[in-house]
Enzyme design. Structure first.
Site, PDB file in Angstrom:
ATOM      1  N   ASP A  32      -8.662  -6.913   6.223  1.00 43.87           N
ATOM      2  CA  ASP A  32      -8.988  -7.585   4.972  1.00 43.87           C
ATOM      3  C   ASP A  32      -9.787  -8.852   5.236  1.00 43.87           C
ATOM      4  OD1 ASP A  32      -7.903  -5.753   3.225  1.00 43.87           O
ATOM      5  OD2 ASP A  32      -5.950  -6.706   3.159  1.00 43.87           O
ATOM      6  N   GLN A  82       0.642 -13.781   4.833  1.00 40.71           N
ATOM      7  CA  GLN A  82      -0.492 -13.156   5.504  1.00 40.71           C
ATOM      8  C   GLN A  82      -1.756 -13.990   5.339  1.00 40.71           C
ATOM      9  OE1 GLN A  82       0.308  -8.618   4.380  1.00 40.71           O
ATOM     10  NE2 GLN A  82      -1.051  -8.901   6.130  1.00 40.71           N
ATOM     11  N   HIS A 107       0.859  -1.186   0.000  1.00 34.73           N
ATOM     12  CA  HIS A 107       0.000   0.000   0.000  1.00 34.73           C
ATOM     13  C   HIS A 107       0.896   1.236   0.000  1.00 34.73           C
ATOM     14  CE1 HIS A 107      -3.513  -2.440   0.784  1.00 34.73           C
ATOM     15  NE2 HIS A 107      -2.887  -3.013   1.799  1.00 34.73           N
ATOM     16  N   GLU A 167      -5.339 -13.280   5.509  1.00 30.00           N
ATOM     17  CA  GLU A 167      -6.211 -12.104   5.544  1.00 30.00           C
ATOM     18  C   GLU A 167      -7.435 -12.287   4.651  1.00 30.00           C
ATOM     19  OE1 GLU A 167      -4.031  -8.700   4.208  1.00 30.00           O
ATOM     20  OE2 GLU A 167      -3.030  -9.781   2.598  1.00 30.00           O
TER      21      GLU A 167
END
Length: 253
Positions: free
Chosen positions: A175, A147, A47, A149
């Site tokens: 998420d 991850q 991000h 998520e």
């Protein structure tokens, strides 16, 4: 001369490792946060505006003082190879939802015969001067964090934790909540149940767990539950909060 244990070995031993997230394209920010005394830094290449040159400058500024894990934009061979060649201590890979995806990530992060990482001459190799030394030790030192998520990752978590070479699972609660149709509702019972499943499976498998929270209060419950790879705070939020607090004090005087 005593050799310091690697970040990967400390993670495997279950040591509490406190980090913070960097999103601003600034080597100075990385240097300042390194000097603050964190155990590691989470450089977020998924991000925000960070480009390869920004990440390189951050790693150069921090040097060997603080291990840096870089979150790549996606589970891709080129992105993983690039940040490791820059000298990152390891990678954080988002949206790893199956054991097959996890196995691919490990393959791309390890040199043969354990994997298929491409061989180049870059900062990690001392631009060629420490090539042999780096290649001989990289597979043992490089940290691979995946991850969890998405609800699909929760459903496949038992298979994911069995993939050789995965060093930790980093829970992504926001998420995850979105994948359950509960955007941002991380206290919803459905989201809590999914988090509990990941926690239970990982701890049973002795897989280190990671968690991100904006504040110390947000991560403390997970530290209490045995999570050890902790990311507390974001550079932008830390800056904004400190500035806001100072202004509040000044305007009261």
């Amino acid at each position: 001369m005593t050799t310091m244990p690697s970040f990967r070995s400390r993670l495997a031993e279950g040591q509490p490792l406190l980090g913070t997230m960097i999103t601003l394209p600034s080597a100075a920010v990385a240097e300042i946060l390194s000097d603050a005394g964190f155990d590691w830094l989470f450089i977020d290449g998924e991000h925000g505006p960070l480009q390869t040159q920004d990440i390189l400058a951050m790693l150069q500024a921090v040097g060997d003082r603080t291990p840096c894990l870089v979150r790549v934009p996606a589970a891709g061979e080129v992105a993983i190879k690039t940040v490791l060649d820059l000298g990152a201590e390891g990678i954080i890979v988002p949206q790893v939802n199956t054991a097959e995806q996890a196995a691919n990530v490990v393959q791309w992060a390890r040199y043969a015969p354990q994997g298929s990482r491409g061989v180049g001459l870059a900062r990690a190799h001392g631009y060629g001067r420490r090539f042999k030394e780096y290649v001989e030790t990289a597979n043992e030192r490089t940290v691979v964090v995946v991850q969890a998520e998405h609800i699909q990752a929760v459903e496949n978590i038992e298979a994911i934790v069995k993939v050789p070479g995965v060093d930790a699972v980093l829970l992504g609660p926001y998420d995850l909540s979105a994948s359950l149709g509960k955007m941002g509702q991380i206290d919803d019972p459905t989201v809590i149940a999914a988090i509990d499943r990941v926690t239970e499976v990982c701890q049973r498998a002795k897989m280190p767990l990671g968690y991100f929270g904006v504040t110390a209060a947000a991560v403390q419950p997970f530290i209490d539950r045995g999570y050890t790879l902790i990311t507390a705070g974001v550079d932008t939020v830390l800056l904004a909060h400190a500035a806001g607090q100072m202004l509040k004090q000044l305007r009261k005087s």
